[in-house]
Write a protein that holds these residues in place. Structure first.
Motif, short mmCIF file in Angstrom:
data_model
loop_
_atom_site.label_atom_id
_atom_site.label_comp_id
_atom_site.label_asym_id
_atom_site.label_seq_id
_atom_site.Cartn_x
_atom_site.Cartn_y
_atom_site.Cartn_z
N SER A 84 -72.73 -60.24 -44.26
CA SER A 84 -72.43 -59.20 -45.27
C SER A 84 -70.97 -59.27 -45.70
O SER A 84 -70.64 -59.05 -46.88
CB SER A 84 -72.74 -57.82 -44.70
OG SER A 84 -74.10 -57.71 -44.34
N LEU A 85 -70.09 -59.57 -44.74
CA LEU A 85 -68.66 -59.65 -45.07
C LEU A 85 -68.36 -60.84 -45.98
O LEU A 85 -67.36 -60.82 -46.71
CB LEU A 85 -67.85 -59.79 -43.78
CG LEU A 85 -67.46 -58.51 -43.05
CD1 LEU A 85 -66.84 -58.85 -41.71
CD2 LEU A 85 -66.49 -57.69 -43.89
N MET A 86 -69.19 -61.86 -45.92
CA MET A 86 -68.94 -63.07 -46.69
C MET A 86 -68.77 -62.76 -48.18
O MET A 86 -67.79 -63.18 -48.82
CB MET A 86 -70.08 -64.07 -46.49
CG MET A 86 -69.87 -65.37 -47.24
SD MET A 86 -71.32 -66.44 -47.17
CE MET A 86 -72.41 -65.56 -48.29
N ASN A 87 -69.73 -62.03 -48.75
CA ASN A 87 -69.66 -61.73 -50.17
C ASN A 87 -68.45 -60.86 -50.50
O ASN A 87 -67.83 -61.02 -51.56
CB ASN A 87 -70.95 -61.02 -50.62
CG ASN A 87 -72.12 -61.99 -50.69
OD1 ASN A 87 -71.95 -63.15 -51.05
ND2 ASN A 87 -73.30 -61.53 -50.32
N VAL A 88 -68.11 -59.92 -49.60
CA VAL A 88 -66.93 -59.08 -49.83
C VAL A 88 -65.67 -59.94 -49.85
O VAL A 88 -64.80 -59.79 -50.72
CB VAL A 88 -66.83 -58.00 -48.73
CG1 VAL A 88 -65.58 -57.15 -48.94
CG2 VAL A 88 -68.07 -57.13 -48.72
N VAL A 89 -65.57 -60.86 -48.89
CA VAL A 89 -64.40 -61.73 -48.81
C VAL A 89 -64.29 -62.58 -50.07
O VAL A 89 -63.21 -62.73 -50.65
CB VAL A 89 -64.51 -62.63 -47.56
CG1 VAL A 89 -63.48 -63.77 -47.62
CG2 VAL A 89 -64.28 -61.79 -46.31
N ALA A 115 -68.12 -50.50 -39.84
CA ALA A 115 -69.40 -49.95 -40.30
C ALA A 115 -70.52 -50.98 -40.25
O ALA A 115 -71.64 -50.68 -39.84
CB ALA A 115 -69.24 -49.40 -41.73
N LEU A 116 -70.21 -52.22 -40.66
CA LEU A 116 -71.22 -53.28 -40.63
C LEU A 116 -71.63 -53.62 -39.20
O LEU A 116 -72.80 -53.92 -38.92
CB LEU A 116 -70.70 -54.53 -41.34
CG LEU A 116 -70.56 -54.41 -42.87
CD1 LEU A 116 -69.87 -55.63 -43.45
CD2 LEU A 116 -71.93 -54.24 -43.51
N LEU A 117 -70.67 -53.59 -38.27
CA LEU A 117 -71.00 -53.87 -36.87
C LEU A 117 -71.85 -52.76 -36.26
O LEU A 117 -72.74 -53.00 -35.44
CB LEU A 117 -69.72 -54.06 -36.07
CG LEU A 117 -69.00 -55.40 -36.26
CD1 LEU A 117 -67.65 -55.40 -35.56
CD2 LEU A 117 -69.85 -56.55 -35.74
N ARG A 118 -71.56 -51.52 -36.65
CA ARG A 118 -72.30 -50.38 -36.10
C ARG A 118 -73.70 -50.25 -36.70
O ARG A 118 -74.67 -49.96 -35.99
CB ARG A 118 -71.52 -49.08 -36.34
CG ARG A 118 -70.31 -48.88 -35.44
CD ARG A 118 -69.61 -47.59 -35.78
NE ARG A 118 -68.46 -47.36 -34.93
CZ ARG A 118 -68.52 -46.75 -33.75
NH1 ARG A 118 -69.66 -46.27 -33.32
NH2 ARG A 118 -67.42 -46.59 -33.03
N PHE A 119 -73.77 -50.45 -38.02
CA PHE A 119 -75.03 -50.14 -38.70
C PHE A 119 -75.69 -51.36 -39.35
O PHE A 119 -76.77 -51.24 -39.93
CB PHE A 119 -74.81 -49.08 -39.78
CG PHE A 119 -74.08 -47.87 -39.29
CD1 PHE A 119 -74.68 -47.00 -38.37
CD2 PHE A 119 -72.78 -47.60 -39.71
CE1 PHE A 119 -74.00 -45.89 -37.90
CE2 PHE A 119 -72.10 -46.49 -39.24
CZ PHE A 119 -72.71 -45.63 -38.33
N GLY A 120 -75.03 -52.53 -39.28
CA GLY A 120 -75.54 -53.69 -39.98
C GLY A 120 -76.42 -54.60 -39.16
O GLY A 120 -76.91 -55.61 -39.67
N GLY A 121 -76.56 -54.32 -37.87
CA GLY A 121 -77.47 -55.10 -37.05
C GLY A 121 -76.85 -56.22 -36.25
O GLY A 121 -77.54 -57.18 -35.92
N GLY A 122 -75.55 -56.16 -35.94
CA GLY A 122 -74.96 -57.15 -35.05
C GLY A 122 -73.94 -58.04 -35.72
O GLY A 122 -73.68 -57.93 -36.92
#
Length: 262
Positions: A48-53, A34-41
């Motif tokens: 964005s994944l950093m905080n989730v990780v 989802a982040l790759l499709r809608f997050g801008g690259g």
């Protein structure tokens, strides 16, 4: 085959049959996609994944590790009624949980990027993110085993694991910020570096922010971290610190496991 390998093979089969591990991998897979499709690259998706990780992996490793060891108590008692080495049993249990957790995270994040080789970008940053995520998995699974071995009551152990995550993920940052404000007129470079090394979660955050070239967002301390951890000596110290964060809880857990009266 040694006892540890036999236990590890059994635990891997047991963990892989559980739906929660599949859900864990699918969570990262869908989120990354989802982040790759809608997050801008690629770079923005990784940021964005950093905080989730940094928040999800420590929490899940602590909770799953604690619940897992309580659930394996009868299995441990059965095995220990036979001439089985306790260190080998402990090693098999630890690797039997930490390896599948790390593999599920790696697959969930890496697969969407593999489908976009050459277009997503940030290969070095992706490898850093995966390395930090895997390291945090091994660190917090080891801490979970310490908690579960120190506390016999399942509810108390689970509560302690969640409280520990809250302290390291939220309260610790507030404490560091308070020190920074209170002693802003004094040189804080060395105390700040020591505080970062004392918390594996903050250490992972700093390493990722430097890779993202976003240390400037952390102000004065960010410049200190970028200057220190950006060097070969800083990277080596960070690697040693993370290794220590795995080794020390494992040594404490093994010591308790060898003395525990199952």
């Amino acid at each position: 085959m040694s006892t540890m390998l036999k236990v590890l093979r059994y635990e891997l089969r047991d963990v892989l049959r559980g739906r929660w591990l599949i859900a864990y991998a699918v969570f990262f897979l869908l989120l990354t996609e989802a982040l790759l499709r809608f997050g801008g690259g690629g770079e923005r998706a990784l940021l964005s994944l950093m905080n989730v990780v940094l928040f999800v992996i420590p929490l899940m490793s602590l909770v799953f590790g604690t619940v897992y060891l309580y659930g394996a108590r009868e299995f441990n008692e059965l095995l220990l009624s036979h001439p089985v080495s306790r260190p080998q049993l402990f090693g098999g249990l630890y690797l039997g949980l930490s390896v599948p957790l790390a593999a599920a995270f790696t697959a969930g994040v890496a697969v969407p990027f593999l489908g976009r080789l050459g277009s997503a970008g940030g290969a070095a940053t992706l490898l850093t993110l995966l390395a930090v995520g895997i390291a945090l998995t091994f660190v917090f699974t080891a801490i979970a085993f310490v908690v579960a071995l120190w506390l016999d009551d399942r509810a108390q152990g689970l509560g302690a694991a969640v409280l520990l995550w809250l302290m390291l993920a939220v309260v610790y940052d507030g404490f560091v910020l308070l020190l920074t404000v209170a002693f802003g007129d004094y040189p804080l470079e060395k105390p700040m570096l020591a505080l970062m090394l004392a918390n594996p979660l903050d250490l992972g955050r700093v390493l990722l922010l430097i890779r993202f070239d976003a240390a400037a967002l952390m102000g004065y301390t960010g410049a200190v971290f970028a200057r220190f951890f950006g060097t070969a000596a800083g990277a080596l110290l960070a690697t040693i610190a993370l290794t220590g964060w795995v080794a020390v809880p494992l040594a404490l857990g093994l010591r308790t496991f060898r003395r525990k009266d199952f």
